[in-house]
Design an enzyme around this catalytic site. Sequence first.
Site, short mmCIF file in Angstrom:
data_model
loop_
_atom_site.label_atom_id
_atom_site.label_comp_id
_atom_site.label_asym_id
_atom_site.label_seq_id
_atom_site.Cartn_x
_atom_site.Cartn_y
_atom_site.Cartn_z
N GLU A 198 13.00 0.56 -14.34
CA GLU A 198 13.34 -0.20 -15.46
C GLU A 198 14.77 0.49 -15.82
OE1 GLU A 198 11.12 0.94 -19.16
OE2 GLU A 198 11.19 -0.99 -19.74
N GLU B 294 1.18 1.43 -24.52
CA GLU B 294 2.05 0.08 -24.15
C GLU B 294 3.49 0.75 -23.41
OE1 GLU B 294 1.05 -2.87 -27.60
OE2 GLU B 294 2.23 -1.16 -28.30
N CYS C 113 11.19 -4.55 -23.17
CA CYS C 113 10.03 -4.13 -22.24
C CYS C 113 9.69 -5.23 -21.24
CB CYS C 113 8.78 -3.73 -23.00
SG CYS C 113 7.97 -4.92 -24.05
N LYS D 55 5.19 8.28 -36.42
CA LYS D 55 6.65 8.91 -35.90
C LYS D 55 7.52 7.72 -35.58
CE LYS D 55 8.47 10.95 -32.07
NZ LYS D 55 9.80 10.70 -32.59
P1 NAD Z 1 10.66 6.74 -25.27
O1 NAD Z 1 9.24 6.92 -24.39
O2 NAD Z 1 12.06 7.55 -24.90
O3 NAD Z 1 10.27 7.08 -26.77
C1 NAD Z 1 9.27 6.68 -27.52
C2 NAD Z 1 8.62 7.60 -28.39
O4 NAD Z 1 7.97 8.83 -27.96
C3 NAD Z 1 10.00 7.93 -29.46
O5 NAD Z 1 9.31 8.03 -30.78
C4 NAD Z 1 9.93 9.55 -28.70
O6 NAD Z 1 10.32 10.55 -29.83
C5 NAD Z 1 8.47 9.62 -28.65
N1 NAD Z 1 8.28 11.06 -27.92
C6 NAD Z 1 9.13 11.27 -26.71
N2 NAD Z 1 8.63 12.51 -26.07
C7 NAD Z 1 7.39 12.96 -26.87
C8 NAD Z 1 6.20 13.67 -26.32
N3 NAD Z 1 6.53 14.84 -25.61
N4 NAD Z 1 5.18 13.66 -27.10
C9 NAD Z 1 5.00 12.63 -28.10
N5 NAD Z 1 5.99 11.84 -28.22
C10 NAD Z 1 7.20 11.75 -27.65
O7 NAD Z 1 11.05 5.47 -25.39
P2 NAD Z 1 12.27 4.48 -26.03
O8 NAD Z 1 13.59 4.91 -25.33
O9 NAD Z 1 12.19 4.78 -27.57
O10 NAD Z 1 11.75 3.05 -25.97
C11 NAD Z 1 11.99 2.32 -24.48
C12 NAD Z 1 10.66 2.33 -23.72
O11 NAD Z 1 9.79 1.47 -24.55
C13 NAD Z 1 11.07 1.41 -22.39
O12 NAD Z 1 10.38 2.00 -21.36
C14 NAD Z 1 10.12 -0.16 -22.87
O13 NAD Z 1 9.91 -0.81 -21.75
C15 NAD Z 1 9.18 0.58 -23.62
N6 NAD Z 1 8.56 -0.36 -24.72
C16 NAD Z 1 7.08 -0.88 -24.33
C17 NAD Z 1 6.77 -2.11 -25.06
C18 NAD Z 1 5.44 -2.78 -24.82
O14 NAD Z 1 5.02 -3.51 -25.58
N7 NAD Z 1 4.78 -2.54 -23.56
C19 NAD Z 1 7.53 -2.47 -26.29
C20 NAD Z 1 8.94 -1.87 -26.59
C21 NAD Z 1 9.08 -0.71 -25.80
#
Ligand code: NAD
Length: 413
Positions: free
Chosen positions: A382, A249, A283, A174
């Site tokens: 964050e 992650e 991140c 997704k």
């Molecule tokens: P997000 O958590 O808003 O969304 C991530 C994904 O989760 C999206 O595809 C979203 O549609 C999906 N999602 C949202 N609600 C959901 C639900 N109820 N059920 C299932 N899926 C759902 O994150 P974002 O804004 O896209 O990305 C930024 C975040 O990701 C930051 O917190 C960043 O630090 C983190 N991140 C972590 C790493 C790592 O390797 N640790 C790498 C990149 C980003």
Amino acid sequence: MQEYNLYINGKWTKSSNNKRFYSIDPSTEEKWASFAQANEEDVDKAVDAAHLAFCGEWSKILPSQRGYYLRSIGDKLKENAELLGKIETLDTGKMYKETKFQANYIAEYYYYYAGLVDKIEGSTLPIDKPEMQVFTTREPIGVVAAIIPWNSQMLLTAIKLAPALAMGNTIVIKASEVAPAPIFELAKLIDQTNIPKGVVNILSGFGDECGKALTSHPKVERVAFTGGVPTARHIIKNSAENLAQVSLELGGKSPVAVFKDANIENAINGVTASIFGASGQSCIAGSRLYLEKDIYNEFLTKISEKAKNIIIGPPMNETTQMGPLCTLKQLENIQEKVRLTIEQGGNLIYGGEKPKEINQGFYYKPTIIACENHDLPTAENELFGPVLSVMKFSGEEEAIKLMNDNSYGLAAG
Ligand code: NAD
């Protein structure tokens, strides 16, 4: 306007209710692409296709053949790095020089797993019973659901997709609703490899509809998630019913400490790249800076000078050093947290506003705030933006204590 549809069972298809949503170019604030909005019915179709492929053709394919597909994906990424970079830049506002480089470099992940497919070993375990022989063997698990955030999405897809296929699993990915286009460009390349239908399926949709249906689907055996902490809580709840394996992650509020005996110029370059690279939307961004008190004033003055000289502009330009933020929502959240921090005593050293000379786009100046303590909003949470909160420390013991005093744990410098 560019149109993208769902990739299910090797076919391009609209969503079952025909709904669509749009992606906005963060540098112009204009809609540039439309996407099929997958719902529960579409998720069912994608998971069924992946399950059928797992039980059927894919399970009979030899490891070396899986390696061939992975290598082909890597080759296609390299051949199409410029296009992939442009699309990712258009969709996310990340700088083209970075997105192009990443698309090229990420091919190596597929090559790595292509080489691993026929070297997956188990072990023989010593046991004090002569009549028994004990060993472990690794087997594919089934359908993997991959949930991808919008940032570094080519990399975060690679580290889920490549190992899943190498091991003989099938996958439903997704893409983020924020900037899904690069993943669908990848889907086109995967389709060109003639990988058996249903092995890779790609959906676009919203978290609470498509994401929820996928992560709670009874035929999904493993969920690989990268994203924010609040979403991770949903993922655990969604997958609990089905007892799927989950990997998470998550985000960070990574600390960086600079001691008085450091090479100050090197440290300034390191801190600047760490928080202002990718407009702080990483991140591992070093968003909490701790300075030993003896160098505090000197360092703060020098890093503010550096921040002032960062060239902000269109992400396609070679000379740009910092592009826009990805979404208006992010920009507004950052503005609010900066406002609250100043209201609660934070001292704005530089930035804290949109650049006046740019009229369009979700741009925000590199921002530095001196904070008495790290409980202030920008220092504690964050933000996913170019905001550096700066605190003081005396001696190593205090530095380590302060760096560890935060609920996130991801990176440190
Ligand atoms: P997000 O958590 O808003 O969304 C991530 C994904 O989760 C999206 O595809 C979203 O549609 C999906 N999602 C949202 N609600 C959901 C639900 N109820 N059920 C299932 N899926 C759902 O994150 P974002 O804004 O896209 O990305 C930024 C975040 O990701 C930051 O917190 C960043 O630090 C983190 N991140 C972590 C790493 C790592 O390797 N640790 C790498 C990149 C980003």
